[in-house]
Design a protein around this motif. Structure first.
Motif, PDB file in Angstrom:
ATOM      1  N   MET B   8      12.379   0.805  29.367  1.00 59.95           N
ATOM      2  CA  MET B   8      11.743   0.203  28.190  1.00 59.95           C
ATOM      3  C   MET B   8      11.123  -1.150  28.528  1.00 59.95           C
ATOM      4  O   MET B   8      10.002  -1.452  28.111  1.00 59.95           O
ATOM      5  N   LEU B  11       7.984  -0.650  30.400  1.00 58.43           N
ATOM      6  CA  LEU B  11       6.901  -0.193  29.535  1.00 58.43           C
ATOM      7  C   LEU B  11       6.320  -1.349  28.730  1.00 58.43           C
ATOM      8  O   LEU B  11       5.105  -1.454  28.565  1.00 58.43           O
ATOM      9  N   ALA B  12       7.187  -2.210  28.234  1.00 58.01           N
ATOM     10  CA  ALA B  12       6.716  -3.367  27.470  1.00 58.01           C
ATOM     11  C   ALA B  12       5.853  -4.258  28.355  1.00 58.01           C
ATOM     12  O   ALA B  12       4.783  -4.725  27.952  1.00 58.01           O
ATOM     13  N   GLU B  28       7.843  -7.250  21.983  1.00 57.87           N
ATOM     14  CA  GLU B  28       7.341  -5.890  22.150  1.00 57.87           C
ATOM     15  C   GLU B  28       8.468  -4.874  21.961  1.00 57.87           C
ATOM     16  O   GLU B  28       8.313  -3.875  21.258  1.00 57.87           O
ATOM     17  N   LEU B  29       9.589  -5.149  22.567  1.00 60.03           N
ATOM     18  CA  LEU B  29      10.745  -4.257  22.448  1.00 60.03           C
ATOM     19  C   LEU B  29      11.213  -4.178  21.003  1.00 60.03           C
ATOM     20  O   LEU B  29      11.566  -3.121  20.492  1.00 60.03           O
ATOM     21  N   ARG B  32       8.040  -2.418  18.812  1.00 59.93           N
ATOM     22  CA  ARG B  32       7.646  -1.045  19.122  1.00 59.93           C
ATOM     23  C   ARG B  32       8.822  -0.100  19.243  1.00 59.93           C
ATOM     24  O   ARG B  32       8.689   1.101  18.991  1.00 59.93           O
ATOM     25  N   ALA B  33       9.963  -0.630  19.667  1.00 57.90           N
ATOM     26  CA  ALA B  33      11.114   0.258  19.865  1.00 57.90           C
ATOM     27  C   ALA B  33      12.238  -0.044  18.884  1.00 57.90           C
ATOM     28  O   ALA B  33      13.258   0.630  18.877  1.00 57.90           O
ATOM     29  N   ARG B  35      14.225  -2.425  18.981  1.00 56.71           N
ATOM     30  CA  ARG B  35      15.385  -2.739  19.809  1.00 56.71           C
ATOM     31  C   ARG B  35      15.585  -4.240  19.943  1.00 56.71           C
ATOM     32  O   ARG B  35      14.747  -4.939  20.506  1.00 56.71           O
TER      33      ARG B  35
END
Lengths: 106, 106
Positions: B8, B11-12, B28-29, B32-33, B35
DNA sequence: CCCTAATGCCTACGTTGTAGGCAAAATAAA
DNA sequence: TTTATTTTGCCTACAACGTAGGCATTAGGG
């Protein structure tokens, strides 16, 4: 939060729809994900997933084969399915639109 | 093999295309996730990813803001991109055709 | 009976995940 | 110029996950 490998094991068990046990789950991981796992490693993970409530298990009857000891069959619980959904959503959110960026670098 | 959370973070960083640092990667985490990660936790992971060769970093110039300390910008290496591809392939192989099974249970 | 095969499980350790707190660097305020 | 405040980086320690080797158990075959 569920770990990456646990996720894979859960997916393999899910595909086998309650009829999978350690050996077949291991095959599934090998064939579909190209992932080799030692037998003992898998049992550990299965145990942990069950203790977290993501899997439930039942012992089957012995099979009429040489060395056909009773197998422990695993089934993904509702909780497990939800965990899978969550982890999928998270990873999909991060991948979204990244294929182009990936190509730009490769 | 790359871990799930490392994936993850990678990806970020990939999405930010070399212009991301700890704070923006963390956002971003989160966005988008969904998290949440503690700042310290993220630095640890970034460091590990760099030591494995999946990320490279450079220190930027201080920004003219209050407290604008120099930022460490991260970029995903070719090795990192390949690791991402591999982990994606593995998980896709396991998910393939499972959406229907998922629905059957839910 | 002893041998072999299939499966489960125990034990131990390496790797990854997680967070709290301290330190440094920079501007703002006094 | 000194002090405060903000942003960021990094250190430290521990919990959780990943991994595998080997032992134990149960079944059929000779």
């Amino acid at each position: 939060m569920i770990g990456g490998f646990e996720q894979m094991v859960l997916l393999a068990a899910l595909r086998l729809e309650g009829g999978g046990y350690a050996v077949t789950i291991r095959q599934e991981l090998q064939e579909r994900a190209g992932r080799h796992v030692a037998r003992g490693a898998l049992y550990t993970v299965l145990e942990r997933l069950e203790s977290k409530g993501y899997l439930s298990s039942r012992m089957g009857d012995p099979s009429p084969e040489r060395g056909g000891r009773s197998r422990r069959y695993y089934k993904v619980t509702t909780l497990g399915v939800n965990a899978l959904k969550d982890s999928k959503d998270a990873i999909v959110g991060l991948w979204q639109g990244l294929e182009s960026v990936l190509g730009k670098i490769t």
